[in-house]
Design an enzyme around this catalytic site. Structure first.
Site, PDB file in Angstrom:
ATOM      1  N   ASP A 198       0.492   8.832  -4.386  1.00  0.00           N
ATOM      2  CA  ASP A 198      -0.505   8.049  -3.659  1.00  0.00           C
ATOM      3  C   ASP A 198      -1.203   8.958  -2.632  1.00  0.00           C
ATOM      4  O   ASP A 198      -0.775  10.085  -2.376  1.00  0.00           O
ATOM      5  CB  ASP A 198       0.175   6.829  -2.987  1.00  0.00           C
ATOM      6  CG  ASP A 198      -0.801   5.695  -2.752  1.00  0.00           C
ATOM      7  OD1 ASP A 198      -0.384   4.521  -2.738  1.00  0.00           O
ATOM      8  OD2 ASP A 198      -2.013   5.983  -2.596  1.00  0.00           O
ATOM      9  N   GLU A 246      -4.614  -3.240   2.533  1.00  0.00           N
ATOM     10  CA  GLU A 246      -3.405  -2.489   2.855  1.00  0.00           C
ATOM     11  C   GLU A 246      -2.816  -2.902   4.198  1.00  0.00           C
ATOM     12  O   GLU A 246      -2.794  -4.084   4.538  1.00  0.00           O
ATOM     13  CB  GLU A 246      -3.695  -0.992   2.755  1.00  0.00           C
ATOM     14  CG  GLU A 246      -4.179  -0.593   1.347  1.00  0.00           C
ATOM     15  CD  GLU A 246      -4.196   0.898   1.103  1.00  0.00           C
ATOM     16  OE1 GLU A 246      -5.102   1.362   0.408  1.00  0.00           O
ATOM     17  OE2 GLU A 246      -3.290   1.602   1.590  1.00  0.00           O
TER      18      GLU A 246
END
Ligand code: GLC
Length: 626
Positions: A321, A516
Site C-alpha cells: 500500500d 480512510e
C-alpha cells in the site's frame, strides 16, 4: 527490441497447452490452493528470457511503482526502468481531470517505458473503486456497501465490466479494486469500501468484480488488472484512542490499526473471502497497512508467503500500500528488507523512489535480500504483464482510439441507476411507500437531497470527495424525484421550513464525504442540521420518508425512527440519484437487505451478526419490500 516473434508465440501457446495437459494428467495443484482461472506460471516461456537479461537496476526498477506526482520528470520511467506508475487519490494529470488529459498522461508514461533498454511496458494503476471515480464525466456507481446490500454478483460483474471500459478509456490498465475487507466496526472510515461484515456475502461479490474488471482475457484492450485488498484483517482492527495519523487529533482510530485475534478467527472473518478472488484469477493483491496482533501485514512473512502465496496458491504479485513499507520499521532500509523478504513484490512509493531503489540495491548487494527473492518478485510481475499482452511482439502503447466512445454514456448510467435501485434497503414502512407519483405536492427537504458530492462520497474526483457539485455529470436525488414524480408539484428547501401542507415530505440526511482514516468516527451521529430538518418536518405533521445517504449505518435515535413513516438506507449511490426516486415512487420495488448490522447506538460497536449479545436496531439481513 521485441521479446517474442510470431514463431515464439506459437511455441509458447503450444507450451501453455502442454503445461495444462501435464497438470491435468498428473493432477498437479497446490495444497488448499484455489486453482486460478489464469495460470500465471504458464507465461515463464516468455518471462524467463527477459528476466535473464535484466540488470539488478532493471530488476529493482521493475519492482517499483511511483506516484505520478512523485516523479521529478516523466523520463524517470525510462531511466529507472520503473515497473509501474500510479495516480493516488489526488494525483491527477497536470492538464486536469478530463478523460483526454488522463489518456495523454498515460501515453506519455508508457512511451517512456517502451523506450527503456528492454522496453518493458508499465502498468498504470488507479483507484477506480466505484467507477472511474477520478475522471470527470465518468459514471460513478454505488460504493461497495450499497452493492453488498444489493447482494447481486451478476450486477457487480456488469459494473466491473463497465468500470474496466471506462478505466481503459484513459489508458490506465490496473485498478486497485475490489476492496474485500470485512468491516467489523462501522466506526471505521473505510466501512463503505467494504461489501459487508460477513465474508460469506463478500466472497462472491469480490470474485464477480475481479471477473468484471479482468474480463474473459487479460490481454484484451478492454480488460483491467484487478487488485484484491487489503490483505488481511484491514476491517478487523480494534478501536483505540490515540493521535490520528490523518487528522493529527487524539480520538477514536481504527484505520491502519491492529487486528487482535487468533489464527482461526482471522481465517474465518478476514481470509475466507480471498480464495474466491484468487480462483477468479485476480492478478494482484495489496497487503494491508494494518497489523495482526501487533505485526505489520506488509512485512509479515507467514501471512504473505506461507499463507497467501503457498497455501492459498496466489501466483500473481503483491503490491504494497501507499508508503506502507515506511511503517514497517523506523529505519527505512530495514523496513524495505523486512517487507521484500516477507513477500512484497512491488513497492508503492509516493516520492522517495530514488532512496528506495538505492537501499534495495544495497540490500541485495549485501546479501540481506537474496537475489532469488528479487528474481521471484520480478518473475511474478512479468508473468502478469505477459498475461496482459504487454510483452507481445505486437503490443501497442497507445490508448485504443475507440476506448472513449461510450465514456459516461447514458446506457452505462442506466446500469448505475439499476445498481442504486438494488442497493437501497427499506428499513421501515408504515405503508406510506411507495409514494404516489401523481401526488398533489411532494416536499423534498435537506441540503443533501441536491448534492452530487454527498451522494458520491469519498474517492470521487478528489481522494476525500467533496460536497456540492463535483463537476462530473449526474442526477441528484432531488432531480430524480422531479423526473420520476413528474405529475406532482415538487418543492424543495434545505431546512424543511416549507413542508406544511405537502402530501409527503422526503427528508434527506446523512454524512459528508470522507475517505480512510479521516472517516474514523466515534459517534456516527447525524449532523445537527439534519436533525433540525427532521424535527421541522415532523412538527409540520407531514408524512415523512427519511432517506439516509451514508457510508455506514449511522445512529438513528428512537424519536427519529418513530417520527418517520418510512426509512430508506441509500448509502452512497453515486451519480445516478434517480435510482432512489425509482424505488420511493414504486417504479421498482426495494430488494436490498442489510449487509451490515444497524446498531441502536455507537456504544454497541462493534456489533455483528453472530455476537452472543445481539440487540441491534435493525439486524443483519433486514430489508422490507412493497
Ligand atoms: C491508499 C489506500 C489503498 C489505495 C492506495 C493507492 O492509501 O489504502 O486502498 O489503493 O493508497 O491510492
Amino acid at each position: 527490441m521485441r521479446h517474442t516473434d510470431r514463431r515464439r508465440r506459437w511455441i509458447s501457446l503450444v507450451a501453455i497447452v502442454a503445461a495444462f495437459a501435464a497438470c491435468a494428467a498428473h493432477g498437479v495443484a497446490k495444497p488448499n490452493a484455489s486453482p486460478s482461472s489464469i495460470d500465471y506460471r504458464s507465461f515463464d516461456e516468455v518471462v524467463t528470457p527477459i528476466l535473464g537479461r535484466m540488470t539488478l537496476a532493471e530488476k529493482v526498477g521493475q519492482m517499483t511503482q511511483v506516484d505520478l506526482a512523485g516523479l521529478s520528470d516523466v523520463d524517470e520511467v525510462r531511466t529507472l526502468a520503473l515497473g509501474s506508475v500510479l495516480s493516488g487519490g489526488n494525483s491527477d494529470p497536470e492538464k486536469g481531470n478530463s478523460r483526454e488529459a488522463w489518456a495523454a498522461t498515460y501515453e506519455s508514461c508508457q512511451q517512456k517505458a517502451v523506450a527503456s533498454r528492454l522496453g518493458v511496458p508499465i502498468l498504470y494503476g488507479v483507484d477506480a473503486v466505484h467507477g472511474h471515480n477520478n475522471v470527470l464525466g465518468a459514471v460513478i456507481f454505488p460504493h461497495n456497501i450499497g452493492l453488498g446490500c444489493a447482494n447481486d454478483a451478476d450486477l457487480v460483474e456488469r459494473i466491473g465490466r463497465v468500470t474496466a471500459l471506462e478505466v481503459r478509456a484513459t489508458g490506465t490498465q490496473w485498478d486497485f479494486a475490489p476492496c474485500i475487507a470485512a468491516a467489523r466496526d462501522d466506526r471505521w472510515g473505510r466501512t463503505y469500501e467494504s461489501y459487508s461484515e460477513d465474508p460469506a456475502r463478500i466472497a462472491p461479490l469480490g470474485a464477480a468484480m475481479v471477473r468484471g474488471l479482468q474480463g474473459d482475457d487479460l490481454r484484451l484492450p478492454t480488460s483491467v488488472l484487478a487488485c484484491a485488498k487489503h490483505f488481511v484483517g484491514d476491517g478487523g482492527t480494534s478501536a483505540e484512542i490515540k493521535k490520528s495519523r490523518f487528522t493529527g487529533q487524539v480520538g477514536l482510530t481504527l484505520d491502519q490499526g491492529d487486528t487482535r485475534c487468533d489464527e482461526a478467527t482471522l481465517r474465518r472473518l478476514h481470509v475466507a473471502q480471498y480464495p474466491a478472488s484468487i480462483a477468479a484469477g485476480v492478478g494482484t493483491i495489496m497487503p494491508s497497512y494494518s497489523s495482526w496482533n501487533g505485526e505489520k501485514c506488509t512485512s509479515h512473512t507467514w501471512l504473505l508467503t506461507d499463507l497467501l502465496k503457498n497455501e492459498l496458491g496466489f501466483d500473481g504479485f503483491l503490491i504494497s500500500d501507499y508508503d506502507a513499507i515506511d511503517q514497517c520499521h523506523d529505519d527505512y532500509k530495514t523496513a524495505i528488507g523486512l517487507a521484500i523478504n516477507a513477500g512484497i513484490d512491488m513497492a508503492m512509493v509516493s516520492k522517495r523512489h530514488h532512496e528506495y531503489l538505492e537501499l534495495l540495491t544495497e540490500l541485495v548487494e549485501e546479501g540481506e535480500v537474496p537475489m532469488a527473492r528479487i528474481d521471484d518478485a520480478v518473475r511474478r510481475i512479468l508473468r502478469v504483464k505477459a498475461a496482459m499482452g504487454l510483452l507481445d511482439s505486437d503490443y501497442q502503447p497507445g490508448v485504443d482510439a475507440q476506448a472513449g466512445a461510450e465514456f459516461g454514456s447514458s446506457n452505462r448510467r442506466d446500469l448505475a441507476r439499476e445498481a442504486v435501485q438494488k442497493s437501497l434497503v427499506l428499513l421501515k414502512n408504515t405503508g406510506i411507500a411507495p409514494l404516489r407519483p401523481d401526488a398533489g405536492r411532494v416536499h423534498v427537504a435537506g441540503a443533501k437531497a441536491d448534492d452530487l458530492g454527498v451522494q458520491c462520497g469519498g474517492w470521487t474526483i478528489d481522494w476525500q470527495g467533496q460536497p456540492g457539485d463535483v463537476t462530473t455529470g449526474g442526477t441528484t436525488l432531488l432531480q430524480g424525484v422531479r423526473d420520476v414524480a413528474s405529475e406532482a408539484e415538487v418543492t424543495f428547501d434545505a431546512d424543511g421550513a416549507n413542508a406544511a401542507g405537502a402530501d409527503y415530505a422526503i427528508v434527506v440526511v446523512g454524512e459528508p464525504p470522507y475517505a480512510e482514516g479521516f472517516g474514523d468516527d466515534a459517534d456516527l451521529e447525524l449532523p445537527a442540521e439534519d436533525l433540525a430538518v427532521i424535527r421541522r418536518v415532523r412538527e409540520a405533521g407531514v408524512p415523512m420518508v427519511l432517506v439516509v445517504l451514508s457510508g455506514r449505518p449511522v445512529v438513528l435515535d428512537e424519536a427519529t425512527v418513530d417520527g418517520a413513516d418510512a426509512i430508506v438506507a441509500a448509502w452512497l449511490p453515486g451519480t445516478e440519484g434517480a435510482g432512489v426516486a425509482d424505488v420511493l415512487f414504486g417504479q421498482t420495488k426495494p430488494t436490498g437487505t442489510l449487509s451490515f448490522t444497524w446498531p441502536r447506538s455507537a456504544a454497541q460497536h462493534p456489533i455483528n451478526e453472530g455476537d452472543e449479545s445481539y440487540d441491534p436496531f435493525f439486524p443483519y439481513g433486514h430489508g422490507l419490500t412493497y
